[in-house]
Design an enzyme around this catalytic site. Structure first.
Site, PDB file in Angstrom:
ATOM      1  N   HIS A 156    -109.767 -25.371 -92.476  1.00 33.50           N
ATOM      2  CA  HIS A 156    -108.492 -25.457 -91.722  1.00 33.50           C
ATOM      3  C   HIS A 156    -108.601 -24.763 -90.363  1.00 33.50           C
ATOM      4  O   HIS A 156    -107.610 -24.288 -89.833  1.00 33.50           O
ATOM      5  CB  HIS A 156    -107.334 -24.836 -92.509  1.00 33.50           C
ATOM      6  CG  HIS A 156    -107.234 -25.313 -93.925  1.00 33.50           C
ATOM      7  ND1 HIS A 156    -106.491 -26.403 -94.301  1.00 33.50           N
ATOM      8  CD2 HIS A 156    -107.830 -24.860 -95.059  1.00 33.50           C
ATOM      9  CE1 HIS A 156    -106.605 -26.590 -95.604  1.00 33.50           C
ATOM     10  NE2 HIS A 156    -107.420 -25.671 -96.083  1.00 33.50           N
ATOM     11  N   SER A 277    -116.266 -26.885 -61.883  1.00 34.39           N
ATOM     12  CA  SER A 277    -114.988 -27.451 -61.456  1.00 34.39           C
ATOM     13  C   SER A 277    -114.958 -27.468 -59.941  1.00 34.39           C
ATOM     14  O   SER A 277    -115.555 -26.610 -59.292  1.00 34.39           O
ATOM     15  CB  SER A 277    -113.848 -26.590 -62.003  1.00 34.39           C
ATOM     16  OG  SER A 277    -112.710 -26.699 -61.165  1.00 34.39           O
ATOM     17  N   LYS A 283    -115.552 -21.969 -63.700  1.00 41.64           N
ATOM     18  CA  LYS A 283    -115.586 -22.935 -64.803  1.00 41.64           C
ATOM     19  C   LYS A 283    -116.975 -23.479 -65.096  1.00 41.64           C
ATOM     20  O   LYS A 283    -117.769 -23.725 -64.210  1.00 41.64           O
ATOM     21  CB  LYS A 283    -114.680 -24.136 -64.484  1.00 41.64           C
ATOM     22  CG  LYS A 283    -113.199 -23.854 -64.586  1.00 41.64           C
ATOM     23  CD  LYS A 283    -112.719 -23.583 -65.998  1.00 41.64           C
ATOM     24  CE  LYS A 283    -112.641 -24.818 -66.853  1.00 41.64           C
ATOM     25  NZ  LYS A 283    -111.575 -25.725 -66.445  1.00 41.64           N
ATOM     26  N   GLU A 290    -117.842 -33.675 -74.212  1.00 42.78           N
ATOM     27  CA  GLU A 290    -116.521 -34.337 -74.178  1.00 42.78           C
ATOM     28  C   GLU A 290    -116.675 -35.853 -74.046  1.00 42.78           C
ATOM     29  O   GLU A 290    -115.956 -36.627 -74.674  1.00 42.78           O
ATOM     30  CB  GLU A 290    -115.700 -33.806 -73.002  1.00 42.78           C
ATOM     31  CG  GLU A 290    -115.256 -32.375 -73.183  1.00 42.78           C
ATOM     32  CD  GLU A 290    -114.663 -31.815 -71.895  1.00 42.78           C
ATOM     33  OE1 GLU A 290    -113.438 -31.796 -71.791  1.00 42.78           O
ATOM     34  OE2 GLU A 290    -115.427 -31.421 -71.000  1.00 42.78           O
TER      35      GLU A 290
END
Ligand code: ARG
Length: 463
Positions: A156, A277, A283, A290
């Protein structure tokens, strides 16, 4: 433009219709398979005296030249042709004259396209298996490096029990081994020759379908000509295998994304497989992971598209089936790309064991071990479970963890507690004591590593 198939129709079609109908844009990638298929067909026609041996030789030579010219770029595809089959026949006839027109004896584009697609996907399927094997090997190498790192295991997405990080990575090796097995099975079932089924009903000529199939490396032939030209199960099966494999890559990507976040920081992805970024200089984005997760939807879409295209089709061939190619090619290309990126990304990632250990120290992930400790001292499990729950609650209130709760406090809960409770709930010891087969103990992880390595070797030899 008048067509090769001008017969009862004038063969004069609207330019828009031509463009709509044509598949050469995407089926030209099967030119090699189309020509190999035609070479075998010419050989069979010659062997069976359907054409003369001299004609068969001429056709084979002509086809080989077309193949060489396409390979070298000397010959370009004519995008006004309806499909790759028409293009090859057209060039052959331009080059050989009337003999070229004999190639299409005892076959149809319906069995020809089914053949080309099987030949093409058989090859791509094998390449995909090799790429999958390389990924499994990369994951397994990482698992080897991480086999002593204690990390929290989750259910979970809540910290659950201590595990070795290598154990977690090996779960992905197991998934991908099944994917390789599924691919192998799909390729085996695909390996059946449809050529000679002709339009749908077979042919009046004395062809030798077995011999033609064998020339192309098929151990079996379609036993029902109507099925032979209507069947696209092999595409669906491959798409299913690829969808499941992508689901695995996507789950793994999701974990890589989580693990590389500041919230987890269990791993560092190499700079070569992350991006920055354009506005936030701090970043480091896991774009590749992704995108793999994102492209999974695309492969599922390809599977759904083809399932839907086929579901209402009467037997035998229908032009709807031309839609099979873009879907399956897109899925094959996508999975090639994803595997190609995933393997070096995994090989170059770096695990951060201190952070994993720190995370493992919070969240009371040794509470099960505390209960097991009491069970070993004679308490029934359910009673021990309840008592341990109370202890966890007390710790939370006091800001302790199980390792720092004083012995006197433990003894308030049960006289069974003694000093040996501390080594029993030590995180490393908790992981080491999960000795059941497949569990997280170091011995078990070693066995899993050995198993996967053996399977990888088998896959490498089979390929
Ligand atoms: N381009 C067609 C396809 O991809 C080849 C088969 C055409 N057969 C036909 N009867 N029109 O399916």
């Amino acid at each position: 433009m008048s067509k090769l198939w001008a017969g009862v129709t004038s063969g004069e079609t609207d330019a828009l219709a031509d463009d709509f109908n044509s598949s050469i844009r995407f089926d030209c990638r099967m030119y090699r398979q189309d020509i190999e298929g035609s070479i075998a067909h010419a050989a069979m026609l010659g062997m069976q005296n359907i054409i003369t041996p001299q004609e068969a030789r001429q056709l084979q030579e002509g086809l080989k030249e077309i193949l060489a010219d396409l390979d070298s770029g000397k010959l370009a595809f004519d995008m006004t042709c309806e499909d790759i089959h028409m293009f090859v026949e057209q060039v052959l006839t331009q080059r050989l004259g009337d003999v070229g027109k004999k190639l299409h004896t005892a076959r149809s584009r319906n069995d020809q396209v089914a053949l080309d697609l099987r030949l093409y996907l058989r090859e791509e399927g094998k390449k995909l298996m090799q790429e999958l094997t390389a990924l499994i090997a990369a994951i397994t190498d990482q698992a080897e490096k991480c086999k002593t790192f204690v990390a929290p295991g989750y259910t979970h997405l809540q910290r659950a029990q201590p595990i070795l990080f290598g154990h977690h990575l090996l779960a992905y090796s197991m998934m991908l081994l099944r994917d390789a097995g599924r691919l192998r099975d799909a390729i085996e079932r695909m390996n059946v020759s449809p050529i000679g089924c002709c339009a749908l009903a077979g042919t009046t000529y004395h062809t030798d379908r077995w011999a033609e199939g064998l020339l192309l490396g098929f151990p079996d032939i379609a036993r029902n000509s109507i099925d032979g030209v209507s069947d696209r199960d092999f595409c669906l099966e491959l798409l299913s295998c690829l969808s499941i494999a992508m689901m695995h890559l996507s789950r793994f990507s999701e974990e890589l994304i989580l693990w590389s976040s500041w919230e987890f920081k269990f791993i560092k992805l190499s700079d070569s497989f992350t991006t920055g970024s354009s506005i936030m200089p701090q970043k480091k984005n896991p774009d590749m992971a992704e995108l793999i997760r994102g492209k999974t939807g695309r492969v599922y879409g390809d599977l759904m598209a083809l399932l839907t295209t086929l579901k209402g089709l009467p037997l035998a061939y229908n032009k709807d089936m031309q839609e099979d190619k873009e879907a399956i090619f897109d899925a094959v290309d996508t999975v090639h790309m994803c595997l190609g990126v995933m393997t070096p990304m995994i090989a170059s990632m770096e695990a951060l064991p201190e952070n994993m250990y720190k995370a493992a120290q919070n969240g009371f992930i040794n509470a099960t071990d505390l209960a097991d400790y009491l069970v070993k001292k004679g308490l029934p499990f359910r009673t021990a479970y309840k008592l341990s729950g109370g202890i966890v609650a007390a710790c939370m209130e006091k800001g302790w963890v199980l390792e720092t709760m004083p012995l006197e406090e433990y003894q308030k809960f049960s006289p069974l507690f003694a000093r040996d409770v501390y080594p029993a709930i030590d995180l490393k010891a908790c992981a080491s004591s999960r000795i059941s087969v497949g569990g997280t103990s170091p011995e078990s992880v070693e066995q899993q590593l050995a198993y996967v390595r053996q399977q990888v070797e088998k896959l490498t030899i089979d390929n």
